[in-house]
Design an enzyme around this catalytic site. Structure first.
Site, PDB file in Angstrom:
ATOM      1  N   GLY A  49       0.836  -1.200   0.000  1.00 47.77           N
ATOM      2  CA  GLY A  49       0.000   0.000   0.000  1.00 47.77           C
ATOM      3  C   GLY A  49       0.863   1.239   0.000  1.00 47.77           C
ATOM      4  CD  GLN A  54       3.462   5.841   2.464  1.00 51.20           C
ATOM      5  OE1 GLN A  54       2.485   5.304   1.966  1.00 51.20           O
ATOM      6  NE2 GLN A  54       4.399   5.145   3.093  1.00 51.20           N
ATOM      7  CB  CYS A  97       5.002   2.318   7.393  1.00 51.57           C
ATOM      8  SG  CYS A  97       4.572   3.784   6.455  1.00 51.57           S
ATOM      9  CG  LEU A  98       6.578   0.949   1.440  1.00 51.39           C
ATOM     10  CD1 LEU A  98       6.052   1.252   0.037  1.00 51.39           C
ATOM     11  CD2 LEU A  98       7.656  -0.123   1.383  1.00 51.39           C
ATOM     12  CG  HIS A 139      -0.868   1.550   7.350  1.00 48.33           C
ATOM     13  ND1 HIS A 139       0.076   1.003   8.188  1.00 48.33           N
ATOM     14  CD2 HIS A 139      -0.185   2.355   6.499  1.00 48.33           C
ATOM     15  CE1 HIS A 139       1.271   1.482   7.863  1.00 48.33           C
ATOM     16  NE2 HIS A 139       1.142   2.291   6.835  1.00 48.33           N
ATOM     17  CD  GLU A 140      -1.251   2.604   2.737  1.00 51.66           C
ATOM     18  OE1 GLU A 140      -0.801   3.756   2.588  1.00 51.66           O
ATOM     19  OE2 GLU A 140      -0.530   1.631   3.020  1.00 51.66           O
ATOM     20  CG  HIS A 143       0.326   6.984   5.267  1.00 47.82           C
ATOM     21  ND1 HIS A 143       1.478   7.447   5.865  1.00 47.82           N
ATOM     22  CD2 HIS A 143       0.513   5.642   5.103  1.00 47.82           C
ATOM     23  CE1 HIS A 143       2.315   6.430   6.057  1.00 47.82           C
ATOM     24  NE2 HIS A 143       1.752   5.322   5.608  1.00 47.82           N
TER      25      HIS A 143
HETATM   26 NI    NI Z   1       2.527   3.335   5.616  1.00 50.87          NI
END
Ligand code: NI
Length: 174
Positions: A49, A54, A97-98, A139-140, A143
């Protein structure tokens, strides 16, 4: 024809990750190009995701691919996604998370949610999500509101993680 481009993923301690993203007005060619870049960046990472913020774009767009089988893809796009209902029962997943590389922590969230969103054709959808899908979309969407998964763990653990990334950034700048 436009070639897709790999974008740089923003990581802690960047303040940009705390920005609140703006709703998308219209699905334009530029927006489709941005989504293409998000997919390329997400698959390359690799991740399941990605939120536009991001890669530094404060727009309410999420890409996701939860396909499990090797060689299969299931690219999904959520524009202006919104949780309209959450279950009382919860489930716990080990999240990563990236933007917070190499950190994994258990996070408890509602087990099921209803999510409302637009697709790339501007069509409205409402879906009930459970399991990994429910966790990932929550989660997304976090963000898009400047919230990170570490905000859902203990302050002690969170502070330790933030400190580690702040130190690493300082070292890299020296
Ligand atoms: Ni994330």
């Amino acid at each position: 024809m436009r070639l897709m481009a790999l974008r740089k993923i923003i990581t802690l301690p960047s303040r940009k990750l705390r920005a609140k993203s703006e709703p998308v007005g219209k699905v334009t060619a530029d927006l489709r190009a941005l989504v293409d870049d998000m997919f390329e960046t997400m698959y390359d990472a690799p991740g399941i995701g990605l939120a536009a913020i991001q890669i530094g774009v404060p727009k309410r767009i999420v890409t996701m691919d939860l396909s499990k089988k090797e060689g299969e893809t299931d690219p999904r796009v959520f524009i202006n996604p919104e949780i309209v209902w959450s279950s009382d029962d919860t489930s716990t997943y080990e999240e990563g998370c990236l933007s917070i590389p190499e950190v994994h922590e258990d996070v408890e969230r509602p087990a099921r949610v209803k999510v409302k969103f637009l697709d790339l054709d501007g069509e409205r959808h409402e879906e009930e999500a459970e399991g990994l899908y429910a966790t990932c979309i929550q989660h997304e969407i976090d963000h898009l509101n400047g919230v990170l998964f570490i905000d859902h763990i203990s302050k002690l653990k969170r502070d330790r993680i933030i400190k580690k990334f702040a130190k690493a950034a300082k070292r890299a700048a020296e």
